[in-house]
Scaffold this motif. Structure first.
Motif, PDB file in Angstrom:
ATOM      1  N   ASP A 121      -8.953  -4.666   3.148  1.00 46.96           N
ATOM      2  CA  ASP A 121     -10.350  -4.696   2.701  1.00 46.96           C
ATOM      3  C   ASP A 121     -10.666  -3.544   1.747  1.00 46.96           C
ATOM      4  OD1 ASP A 121     -10.687  -6.910   4.271  1.00 46.96           O
ATOM      5  OD2 ASP A 121     -11.747  -5.863   5.898  1.00 46.96           O
ATOM      6  N   ILE A 122     -10.169  -2.358   2.058  1.00 51.15           N
ATOM      7  CA  ILE A 122     -10.452  -1.183   1.212  1.00 51.15           C
ATOM      8  C   ILE A 122      -9.749  -1.318  -0.131  1.00 51.15           C
ATOM      9  CG2 ILE A 122     -10.170   1.312   1.000  1.00 51.15           C
ATOM     10  CD1 ILE A 122     -10.290   1.369   4.130  1.00 51.15           C
ATOM     11  N   ALA A 123      -8.491  -1.775  -0.126  1.00 51.29           N
ATOM     12  CA  ALA A 123      -7.753  -1.943  -1.378  1.00 51.29           C
ATOM     13  C   ALA A 123      -8.445  -2.954  -2.284  1.00 51.29           C
ATOM     14  CB  ALA A 123      -6.323  -2.383  -1.094  1.00 51.29           C
ATOM     15  N   GLU A 124      -8.946  -4.038  -1.701  1.00 50.67           N
ATOM     16  CA  GLU A 124      -9.634  -5.066  -2.480  1.00 50.67           C
ATOM     17  C   GLU A 124     -10.951  -4.543  -3.044  1.00 50.67           C
ATOM     18  OE1 GLU A 124     -11.203  -9.703  -1.969  1.00 50.67           O
ATOM     19  OE2 GLU A 124     -10.570  -8.543  -0.215  1.00 50.67           O
ATOM     20  N   LEU A 125     -11.714  -3.814  -2.225  1.00 48.89           N
ATOM     21  CA  LEU A 125     -12.987  -3.266  -2.668  1.00 48.89           C
ATOM     22  C   LEU A 125     -12.787  -2.228  -3.772  1.00 48.89           C
ATOM     23  CD1 LEU A 125     -16.062  -3.144  -2.250  1.00 48.89           C
ATOM     24  CD2 LEU A 125     -15.664  -1.393  -0.486  1.00 48.89           C
ATOM     25  N   ALA A 126     -11.765  -1.401  -3.647  1.00 50.43           N
ATOM     26  CA  ALA A 126     -11.495  -0.373  -4.649  1.00 50.43           C
ATOM     27  C   ALA A 126     -11.197  -0.991  -6.010  1.00 50.43           C
ATOM     28  CB  ALA A 126     -10.335   0.515  -4.199  1.00 50.43           C
ATOM     29  N   SER A 127     -10.454  -2.096  -6.022  1.00 52.63           N
ATOM     30  CA  SER A 127     -10.169  -2.778  -7.285  1.00 52.63           C
ATOM     31  C   SER A 127     -11.443  -3.362  -7.887  1.00 52.63           C
ATOM     32  CB  SER A 127      -9.150  -3.903  -7.059  1.00 52.63           C
ATOM     33  OG  SER A 127      -7.892  -3.392  -6.677  1.00 52.63           O
ATOM     34  N   ALA A 128     -12.295  -3.901  -7.032  1.00 54.50           N
ATOM     35  CA  ALA A 128     -13.529  -4.536  -7.510  1.00 54.50           C
ATOM     36  C   ALA A 128     -14.515  -3.526  -8.079  1.00 54.50           C
ATOM     37  CB  ALA A 128     -14.192  -5.303  -6.369  1.00 54.50           C
ATOM     38  N   PHE A 129     -14.368  -2.240  -7.732  1.00 56.90           N
ATOM     39  CA  PHE A 129     -15.321  -1.225  -8.179  1.00 56.90           C
ATOM     40  C   PHE A 129     -15.061  -0.744  -9.610  1.00 56.90           C
ATOM     41  CE2 PHE A 129     -17.900  -0.800  -4.585  1.00 56.90           C
ATOM     42  CZ  PHE A 129     -18.850   0.200  -4.815  1.00 56.90           C
ATOM     43  N   ALA A 130     -13.967  -1.119 -10.218  1.00 56.41           N
ATOM     44  CA  ALA A 130     -13.713  -0.732 -11.614  1.00 56.41           C
ATOM     45  C   ALA A 130     -14.777  -1.374 -12.500  1.00 56.41           C
ATOM     46  CB  ALA A 130     -12.325  -1.166 -12.042  1.00 56.41           C
ATOM     47  N   PRO A 131     -15.503  -0.586 -13.311  1.00 56.64           N
ATOM     48  CA  PRO A 131     -16.648  -1.120 -14.050  1.00 56.64           C
ATOM     49  C   PRO A 131     -16.289  -1.877 -15.327  1.00 56.64           C
ATOM     50  CG  PRO A 131     -16.428   1.210 -14.494  1.00 56.64           C
ATOM     51  CD  PRO A 131     -15.389   0.869 -13.476  1.00 56.64           C
ATOM     52  N   ARG A 160       6.333   1.137   2.737  1.00 59.97           N
ATOM     53  CA  ARG A 160       6.503  -0.263   2.335  1.00 59.97           C
ATOM     54  C   ARG A 160       5.623  -1.185   3.194  1.00 59.97           C
ATOM     55  NH1 ARG A 160      10.792  -0.653  -1.119  1.00 59.97           N
ATOM     56  NH2 ARG A 160      12.292   1.082  -1.096  1.00 59.97           N
ATOM     57  N   GLN A 161       5.522  -0.875   4.461  1.00 59.66           N
ATOM     58  CA  GLN A 161       4.689  -1.675   5.350  1.00 59.66           C
ATOM     59  C   GLN A 161       3.210  -1.537   4.995  1.00 59.66           C
ATOM     60  OE1 GLN A 161       5.750  -0.294   9.265  1.00 59.66           O
ATOM     61  NE2 GLN A 161       7.858  -1.018   9.115  1.00 59.66           N
ATOM     62  N   LEU A 162       2.787  -0.325   4.632  1.00 56.64           N
ATOM     63  CA  LEU A 162       1.390  -0.090   4.251  1.00 56.64           C
ATOM     64  C   LEU A 162       1.053  -0.832   2.962  1.00 56.64           C
ATOM     65  CD1 LEU A 162       1.169   3.747   4.987  1.00 56.64           C
ATOM     66  CD2 LEU A 162       0.173   1.898   6.343  1.00 56.64           C
ATOM     67  N   ILE A 163       1.986  -0.820   2.018  1.00 56.78           N
ATOM     68  CA  ILE A 163       1.773  -1.517   0.746  1.00 56.78           C
ATOM     69  C   ILE A 163       1.641  -3.016   0.989  1.00 56.78           C
ATOM     70  CG2 ILE A 163       2.834  -2.087  -1.478  1.00 56.78           C
ATOM     71  CD1 ILE A 163       4.214   0.710  -1.268  1.00 56.78           C
ATOM     72  N   ALA A 164       2.509  -3.548   1.837  1.00 57.57           N
ATOM     73  CA  ALA A 164       2.460  -4.978   2.139  1.00 57.57           C
ATOM     74  C   ALA A 164       1.136  -5.346   2.814  1.00 57.57           C
ATOM     75  CB  ALA A 164       3.636  -5.356   3.033  1.00 57.57           C
ATOM     76  N   ALA A 165       0.620  -4.452   3.645  1.00 55.66           N
ATOM     77  CA  ALA A 165      -0.637  -4.722   4.345  1.00 55.66           C
ATOM     78  C   ALA A 165      -1.819  -4.806   3.382  1.00 55.66           C
ATOM     79  CB  ALA A 165      -0.892  -3.645   5.397  1.00 55.66           C
ATOM     80  N   CYS A 166      -1.742  -4.090   2.261  1.00 56.64           N
ATOM     81  CA  CYS A 166      -2.826  -4.132   1.272  1.00 56.64           C
ATOM     82  C   CYS A 166      -2.941  -5.508   0.626  1.00 56.64           C
ATOM     83  CB  CYS A 166      -2.607  -3.067   0.208  1.00 56.64           C
ATOM     84  SG  CYS A 166      -2.867  -1.379   0.814  1.00 56.64           S
ATOM     85  N   ASP A 167      -1.820  -6.180   0.492  1.00 51.79           N
ATOM     86  CA  ASP A 167      -1.790  -7.582   0.064  1.00 51.79           C
ATOM     87  C   ASP A 167      -2.537  -7.815  -1.256  1.00 51.79           C
ATOM     88  OD1 ASP A 167      -1.110 -10.276   0.287  1.00 51.79           O
ATOM     89  OD2 ASP A 167      -2.974 -10.784   1.329  1.00 51.79           O
ATOM     90  N   GLY A 168      -2.223  -6.986  -2.258  1.00 51.86           N
ATOM     91  CA  GLY A 168      -2.875  -7.156  -3.555  1.00 51.86           C
ATOM     92  C   GLY A 168      -2.695  -5.931  -4.416  1.00 51.86           C
ATOM     93  N   PRO A 169      -3.365  -5.894  -5.577  1.00 52.08           N
ATOM     94  CA  PRO A 169      -3.259  -4.744  -6.472  1.00 52.08           C
ATOM     95  C   PRO A 169      -3.693  -3.449  -5.778  1.00 52.08           C
ATOM     96  CG  PRO A 169      -4.359  -6.577  -7.553  1.00 52.08           C
ATOM     97  CD  PRO A 169      -4.262  -6.938  -6.112  1.00 52.08           C
ATOM     98  N   ILE A 170      -3.020  -2.358  -6.113  1.00 47.93           N
ATOM     99  CA  ILE A 170      -3.320  -1.060  -5.519  1.00 47.93           C
ATOM    100  C   ILE A 170      -3.738  -0.105  -6.629  1.00 47.93           C
ATOM    101  CG2 ILE A 170      -2.361   0.900  -4.255  1.00 47.93           C
ATOM    102  CD1 ILE A 170      -0.528  -1.025  -2.804  1.00 47.93           C
ATOM    103  N   VAL A 171      -4.981   0.337  -6.610  1.00 50.76           N
ATOM    104  CA  VAL A 171      -5.482   1.243  -7.646  1.00 50.76           C
ATOM    105  C   VAL A 171      -5.069   2.675  -7.306  1.00 50.76           C
ATOM    106  CG1 VAL A 171      -7.370  -0.293  -8.273  1.00 50.76           C
ATOM    107  CG2 VAL A 171      -7.741   1.466  -6.525  1.00 50.76           C
ATOM    108  N   TYR A 172      -5.254   3.564  -8.271  1.00 48.87           N
ATOM    109  CA  TYR A 172      -4.705   4.920  -8.176  1.00 48.87           C
ATOM    110  C   TYR A 172      -5.143   5.688  -6.925  1.00 48.87           C
ATOM    111  CZ  TYR A 172      -3.326   9.603  -9.805  1.00 48.87           C
ATOM    112  OH  TYR A 172      -2.776  10.850  -9.915  1.00 48.87           O
ATOM    113  N   PRO A 173      -6.443   5.821  -6.615  1.00 48.94           N
ATOM    114  CA  PRO A 173      -6.816   6.594  -5.416  1.00 48.94           C
ATOM    115  C   PRO A 173      -6.282   5.983  -4.130  1.00 48.94           C
ATOM    116  CG  PRO A 173      -8.727   5.437  -6.309  1.00 48.94           C
ATOM    117  CD  PRO A 173      -7.643   5.323  -7.325  1.00 48.94           C
TER     118      PRO A 173
END
Length: 267
Positions: A121-131, A160-173
């Motif tokens: 959820d956090i990874a998805e929201l962080a990507s959506a916040f790019a203006p 690797r497990q944490l990255i897989a859990a994000c299940d999508g693009p991962i922004v810098y922060p």
């Protein structure tokens, strides 16, 4: 405060306090006070990695991006050291800086506790916040590079497990939060090192565009120090409901840069 964070703070206090103590202490006391604080093997490794990951030499391509600063210079919003300082101060406390810090803090905690749903959820929201399209390109490209290089240089199965859990693009922060948590680097030093790296890159872009000399650039960095510290504290105590920004001119700059006629930077 964790052992690593406490050790870092103690080292800074002892180092900066030595000159004053030397002026009033007996010669025998001086040698004792001057002895360096010793880090444990784990603390030393964590500090070494944090300094490496957030060094300007870490190859995430940050030098290619200006976060809209290039358009702000062309438009006349940034014309000297003072206006660059004011622009960056707003970006830090009321714009992308604060929001990125909140995402870093929450993803770090979710990674430390293994909360897969929160990670996604956090990874998805962080990507959506790019203006803007360019800001999304900037933060996602750096995030991907940060993850790839970290995995290759410091292989870690938990990461690797944490990255897989994000299940999508991962922004810098988010990438910085994931990697630091996986390697056991505490949140507080990670947050402040992250902000230092981001601000340093913004200043570097401004220095090349205005242009500014090295001394003026360092003055801007020094002037932003209390704002970096305060924004870091705010980000670490904020909830996701506190997310939001009021730097509309900066957001517009990142959009206008997409059609800017001459450009040195990708954003």
């Amino acid at each position: 405060m964790t052992n690593i964070a406490a050790t870092i703070m103690t080292t800074v206090i002892i180092t900066t306090g030595i000159p004053m103590l030397m002026a009033t202490s007996k010669p025998a006391d001086t040698a004792r006070l001057a002895e360096p604080t010793t880090l444990s093997a784990d603390e030393g490794a964590a500090l070494y990695r944090l300094m490496t990951w957030l060094s300007p030499s870490f190859p995430v391509g940050a030098f290619s991006y200006s976060s809209g600063i290039e358009w702000a210079v062309e438009a006349g919003d940034i014309a000297d050291a003072a206006s660059l300082r004011d622009w960056l101060s707003a970006m830090l406390s009321d714009g992308a800086g604060f929001c990125d810090g909140v995402f870093l803090a929450h993803i770090h905690r979710a990674a430390a506790t293994g909360d897969d749903k929160a990670l996604r959820d956090i990874a998805e929201l962080a990507s959506a916040f790019a203006p803007s399209k360019e800001r999304l390109l900037e933060t996602s490209t750096q995030g991907r590079a940060f993850i790839d290089i970290s995995l290759n240089a410091w292989p870690h199965e938990a990461m690797r497990q944490l990255i897989a859990a994000c299940d999508g693009p991962i922004v810098y922060p988010v990438a910085v939060g994931l990697v630091s948590a996986a390697h056991g680097v505490p949140l507080a030093p990670t947050m402040h090192a992250f902000f230092h790296a981001v601000v340093s890159n913004w200043i570097s872009a401004g220095a090349r565009l205005v242009p500014l000399g090295q001394t003026d650039s360092q003055r801007v960095l020094a002037a932003l120090e209390p704002i970096v510290v305060e924004t870091g504290h705010c980000a670490m105590t904020a909830s996701l409901d506190d997310l939001g920004g009021a730097t509309f001119r900066s957001d517009i700059a990142s959009m206008r840069h997409e059609t800017q006629y001459t450009r040195l930077f990708r954003s």
